[in-house]
Design a protein around this motif. Structure first.
Motif, PDB file in Angstrom:
ATOM      1  N   VAL A  16     -79.703 -60.263 -57.667  1.00 56.31           N
ATOM      2  CA  VAL A  16     -78.538 -59.414 -57.694  1.00 56.31           C
ATOM      3  C   VAL A  16     -79.035 -58.249 -56.952  1.00 56.31           C
ATOM      4  CG1 VAL A  16     -76.505 -58.393 -58.930  1.00 56.31           C
ATOM      5  CG2 VAL A  16     -77.588 -60.591 -59.627  1.00 56.31           C
ATOM      6  N   SER A  56     -77.755 -54.337 -54.957  1.00 55.54           N
ATOM      7  CA  SER A  56     -76.626 -53.397 -54.744  1.00 55.54           C
ATOM      8  C   SER A  56     -77.111 -52.140 -53.925  1.00 55.54           C
ATOM      9  CB  SER A  56     -76.006 -52.807 -55.911  1.00 55.54           C
ATOM     10  OG  SER A  56     -77.017 -51.680 -56.963  1.00 55.54           O
ATOM     11  N   VAL A 106     -76.105 -62.272 -54.751  1.00 54.66           N
ATOM     12  CA  VAL A 106     -74.991 -61.422 -55.212  1.00 54.66           C
ATOM     13  C   VAL A 106     -75.136 -60.109 -54.739  1.00 54.66           C
ATOM     14  CG1 VAL A 106     -73.340 -60.623 -57.006  1.00 54.66           C
ATOM     15  CG2 VAL A 106     -74.544 -62.901 -57.188  1.00 54.66           C
ATOM     16  N   ALA A 116     -73.956 -56.786 -54.846  1.00 52.53           N
ATOM     17  CA  ALA A 116     -73.114 -56.082 -56.036  1.00 52.53           C
ATOM     18  C   ALA A 116     -72.176 -54.824 -55.403  1.00 52.53           C
ATOM     19  CB  ALA A 116     -73.767 -55.916 -57.302  1.00 52.53           C
ATOM     20  N   LEU A 158     -69.416 -58.601 -53.698  1.00 50.55           N
ATOM     21  CA  LEU A 158     -68.312 -57.604 -54.486  1.00 50.55           C
ATOM     22  C   LEU A 158     -67.887 -56.423 -53.699  1.00 50.55           C
ATOM     23  CD1 LEU A 158     -70.005 -57.309 -58.167  1.00 50.55           C
ATOM     24  CD2 LEU A 158     -67.784 -58.591 -57.577  1.00 50.55           C
ATOM     25  N   LEU A 175     -66.512 -62.517 -54.981  1.00 48.44           N
ATOM     26  CA  LEU A 175     -66.855 -62.524 -56.447  1.00 48.44           C
ATOM     27  C   LEU A 175     -65.849 -61.680 -57.090  1.00 48.44           C
ATOM     28  CD1 LEU A 175     -68.353 -63.792 -58.872  1.00 48.44           C
ATOM     29  CD2 LEU A 175     -70.139 -62.208 -58.381  1.00 48.44           C
ATOM     30  N   HIS A 176     -65.251 -60.644 -56.602  1.00 50.76           N
ATOM     31  CA  HIS A 176     -64.537 -59.585 -57.209  1.00 50.76           C
ATOM     32  C   HIS A 176     -63.447 -60.194 -58.105  1.00 50.76           C
ATOM     33  CE1 HIS A 176     -62.815 -55.719 -57.613  1.00 50.76           C
ATOM     34  NE2 HIS A 176     -61.776 -55.728 -56.962  1.00 50.76           N
ATOM     35  N   SER A 182     -65.135 -65.655 -61.209  1.00 47.86           N
ATOM     36  CA  SER A 182     -66.469 -66.208 -61.892  1.00 47.86           C
ATOM     37  C   SER A 182     -66.630 -67.582 -61.487  1.00 47.86           C
ATOM     38  CB  SER A 182     -66.181 -66.145 -63.451  1.00 47.86           C
ATOM     39  OG  SER A 182     -65.109 -67.291 -63.621  1.00 47.86           O
ATOM     40  N   GLY A 235     -67.722 -61.514 -61.682  1.00 45.60           N
ATOM     41  CA  GLY A 235     -67.975 -59.973 -60.972  1.00 45.60           C
ATOM     42  C   GLY A 235     -66.778 -59.118 -61.084  1.00 45.60           C
ATOM     43  N   ILE A 285     -71.523 -59.087 -63.517  1.00 45.32           N
ATOM     44  CA  ILE A 285     -71.906 -58.111 -62.448  1.00 45.32           C
ATOM     45  C   ILE A 285     -71.071 -57.237 -62.109  1.00 45.32           C
ATOM     46  CG2 ILE A 285     -73.030 -58.117 -60.392  1.00 45.32           C
ATOM     47  CD1 ILE A 285     -73.873 -61.173 -60.826  1.00 45.32           C
ATOM     48  N   CYS A 286     -71.162 -55.923 -62.086  1.00 45.24           N
ATOM     49  CA  CYS A 286     -70.453 -55.106 -61.770  1.00 45.24           C
ATOM     50  C   CYS A 286     -70.888 -53.807 -60.697  1.00 45.24           C
ATOM     51  CB  CYS A 286     -69.787 -54.310 -62.911  1.00 45.24           C
ATOM     52  SG  CYS A 286     -68.820 -55.095 -64.101  1.00 45.24           S
ATOM     53  N   SER A 342     -75.666 -54.005 -62.683  1.00 48.42           N
ATOM     54  CA  SER A 342     -74.635 -53.227 -62.156  1.00 48.42           C
ATOM     55  C   SER A 342     -75.573 -52.364 -60.897  1.00 48.42           C
ATOM     56  CB  SER A 342     -74.099 -51.922 -62.943  1.00 48.42           C
ATOM     57  OG  SER A 342     -75.224 -51.221 -63.456  1.00 48.42           O
TER      58      SER A 342
END
Length: 260
Positions: free
Chosen positions: A68, A70, A91, A93, A120, A142-143, A146, A156, A192-193, A230
């Motif tokens: 993950v 971001s 992912v 993010a 995301l 993924l928004h 799941s 997500g 995951i946000c 995150s």
């Protein structure tokens, strides 16, 4: 990349204020080696703040690797490095680009991992842009969704709470809370946000200045996902915190590998 091992914590008692966090970090820098964390109490919860960025979290079975990351914001070199790491799922993010510009260049780098990639939207992308990118390059959105992997539900939610910058991906706190509720019955859960929880080391942009989401924080405290990852607040990238039984991280562009 040098081999990493599971961290161990040194317990340090400090008052849970911005000054206490600064005291903690100063104590950690002076007393701990680079592979250790410092643990303290924040609003009655034990939390850990790292001296260096955590890049691997070892789970129970360690049979599936979830990478993950971001806040790439167009940094091609950082994304190339991440794509070069072997994982079962990748992912992104949120905030691959800045104000929606440069998405195709970032997706062209991710394309080599194809169907292993999940996207995301951050606050710098609109949901529709992510949907188009996924259709074009063969990725998975993924928004608000799941999937299951490694015996876990991986869910997500993109976007952030409101910012002063009028970015394209922002929700009200009420909408964040309502959308998170769709994941409340999933067990065990990896959440995951894009946006971190409010008033934690994960959302601290400067000493005592926190910009995370109260709704995300409330969901974590109530539902207790096994893991939470995150981004969004660049200054907190690489930090970890334990909220009840939830191990929570701000991945940043350095990325976090969760081994499930």
């Amino acid at each position: 990349m040098a081999p990493l091992r599971r961290e161990r914590a040194l317990k340090v008692s400090v008052h849970a204020t911005a000054g206490g966090i600064r005291q903690l970090m100063a104590t950690a820098e002076s007393r701990l080696r680079g592979d250790e964390d410092a643990e303290f109490a924040l609003n009655g919860r034990k939390v850990a703040v790292p001296v260096r960025t955590l890049v691997r979290i070892s789970g129970d079975n360690r049979s599936m690797r979830l990478l993950v990351f971001s806040d790439i914001h167009g940094d091609a070199a950082a994304l190339e490095r991440l794509v070069g790491i072997e994982a079962d799922h990748y992912v992104a993010a949120g905030d691959l680009c800045t104000f929606s510009r440069g998405m195709d260049a970032m997706c062209s780098i991710l394309e080599r991992r194809g169907g292993k990639v999940w996207l995301l939207p951050g606050n710098h992308e609109h949901e529709s842009q992510i949907e188009v990118a996924c259709r074009t390059y063969g990725f998975n959105p993924l928004h608000g969704r799941s999937f299951e992997a490694g015996g876990y539900h991986i869910a997500g939610l993109g976007y952030s709470n409101p910012t002063p910058f009028n970015t394209p991906g922002e929700y009200s706190e009420a909408e964040l809370g309502a959308r998170l509720e769709a994941f409340s019955e999933l067990r065990p859960l990896v959440l995951i946000c894009h946006c971190p929880p409010l008033q934690t080391p994960l959302d601290e942009a400067a000493p005592g200045r926190h910009f995370g989401s109260a709704s995300v924080a409330g969901f974590i405290e109530r539902v207790q996902p096994r893991y939470f990852v995150s981004g969004h607040i660049h200054e907190s990238a690489g930090r970890r915190v334990k909220i009840g039984s939830t191990e929570a991280f701000n991945a940043g562009k350095g990325g976090v590998i969760v081994e499930l």
